[in-house]
Design a protein around this motif. Structure first.
Motif, mmCIF file in Angstrom:
data_model
loop_
_atom_site.group_PDB
_atom_site.id
_atom_site.type_symbol
_atom_site.label_atom_id
_atom_site.label_comp_id
_atom_site.label_asym_id
_atom_site.label_seq_id
_atom_site.Cartn_x
_atom_site.Cartn_y
_atom_site.Cartn_z
ATOM 1 N N MET A 70 -36.039 15.852 26.516
ATOM 2 C CA MET A 70 -37.030 15.778 25.279
ATOM 3 C C MET A 70 -37.935 17.146 25.831
ATOM 4 S SD MET A 70 -37.391 12.175 23.874
ATOM 5 C CE MET A 70 -38.360 12.384 22.448
ATOM 6 N N GLU A 71 -38.404 16.972 27.193
ATOM 7 C CA GLU A 71 -39.422 18.076 27.757
ATOM 8 C C GLU A 71 -38.865 19.380 27.896
ATOM 9 O OE1 GLU A 71 -41.649 16.898 31.348
ATOM 10 O OE2 GLU A 71 -41.839 14.901 30.348
ATOM 11 N N ASP A 72 -37.551 19.641 28.178
ATOM 12 C CA ASP A 72 -37.041 20.682 28.168
ATOM 13 C C ASP A 72 -36.916 21.440 27.030
ATOM 14 O OD1 ASP A 72 -36.623 20.437 30.968
ATOM 15 O OD2 ASP A 72 -34.466 20.196 30.799
ATOM 16 N N LEU A 73 -36.555 20.507 26.066
ATOM 17 C CA LEU A 73 -36.583 21.066 24.359
ATOM 18 C C LEU A 73 -37.962 21.447 24.106
ATOM 19 C CD1 LEU A 73 -33.930 18.484 22.983
ATOM 20 C CD2 LEU A 73 -33.740 21.234 23.074
ATOM 21 N N PHE A 74 -38.900 20.636 24.320
ATOM 22 C CA PHE A 74 -40.179 20.839 23.663
ATOM 23 C C PHE A 74 -40.932 22.266 24.387
ATOM 24 C CE2 PHE A 74 -44.860 20.582 23.436
ATOM 25 C CZ PHE A 74 -45.038 20.279 21.883
ATOM 26 N N TYR A 75 -40.695 22.421 25.493
ATOM 27 C CA TYR A 75 -41.366 23.551 26.394
ATOM 28 C C TYR A 75 -40.584 24.794 26.302
ATOM 29 C CZ TYR A 75 -44.845 20.421 27.321
ATOM 30 O OH TYR A 75 -46.032 19.255 27.112
#
Ligand SMILES: [Zn+2]
Length: 231
Positions: A70-75
């Motif tokens: 989720m963090e990878d996708l968000f950033y």
């Protein structure tokens, strides 16, 4: 953009190695929405959602891999998969303050008190009950769910999803924009058929449709005549 809802040759997808994690994360997000309730989920923050998942066995705690994804996708820069819009929420943990929004009970959506509610109220005064609010404020979790459900339904195709939905962090629904439709028109409100409705004609004549995503826009998003831009 004519075939925004079909795969294109150079589309970017969730990679194979991360697909299991992606699938379990999407399913968990759907259970989270079910547990939080459709209305509340619109403004649920990331941290709040993580905690809720931990507290309820029905949802189940997000795994480290799911959170990393989720963090990878968000950033990740969405331009890598074809979305060229601006980021409206810069941090994954950015929250919507409950005190800043007002609940519109008939549709289960929220609007920002200071920016959006007055515009919506005026629209209703001018058009009667013809125009309905179809989507209001959307926080990070809601945008994750919408965008990733679309991605999941299309075999992990991020580019395809981003042609009709802004990736998490990039939606102007985080900032006050909202969607309207013709009362009783259902899901057709989110298709080009919307422009045949009285609601569209009313809104157009009244000058509300200064569109965020125009026909053939450079952002990489399909034409969205139902989206009201507030800034
Ligand atoms: Zn919209």
């Amino acid at each position: 953009m004519k075939h925004f809802d079909s795969p294109h040759r150079d589309d970017v997808r969730i990679d194979r190695a991360g697909y299991q994690t992606f699938r379990s994360m999407v399913k968990r997000l759907n259970r989270l929405e079910e547990m939080a309730g459709h209305g509340r989920f619109h403004i649920l923050g990331f941290d709040e959602g993580i905690k809720l998942a931990r507290d309820y066995a029905f949802i189940g705690e997000f795994s480290r891999d799911e959170l990393n994804l989720m963090e990878d996708l968000f950033y990740r820069d969405a331009a890598e998969y074809g979305f060229f819009g601006d980021k409206t929420l810069t941090g994954i943990t950015d929250r919507i303050n409950r005190g800043d929004v007002i609940y519109i009970s008939e549709q289960g959506n929220y609007l920002y008190k200071d920016r959006s509610f007055a515009i919506f109220k005026k629209i209703r005064q001018q058009t009667g009950d013809n125009v309905t609010l179809t989507s209001g404020v959307r926080g990070v979790m809601k945008q994750f769910l919408l965008f990733l459900n679309k991605t999941y339904k299309n075999q992990g195709n991020l580019s395809l999803a981003s042609r009709s939905l802004a990736p998490p962090g990039y939606s102007f629904h985080g900032n006050g924009d909202f969607d309207v439709g013709q009362a009783g028109f259902g899901a057709l409100n989110f298709t080009e058929k919307f422009i045949t409705t009285d609601a569209y004609k009313n809104l157009y004549d009244l000058g509300y449709l200064t569109l965020r995503y125009e026909l053939d826009n450079s952002v990489g998003v399909r034409f969205e005549p139902w989206h009201i831009r507030i800034t």
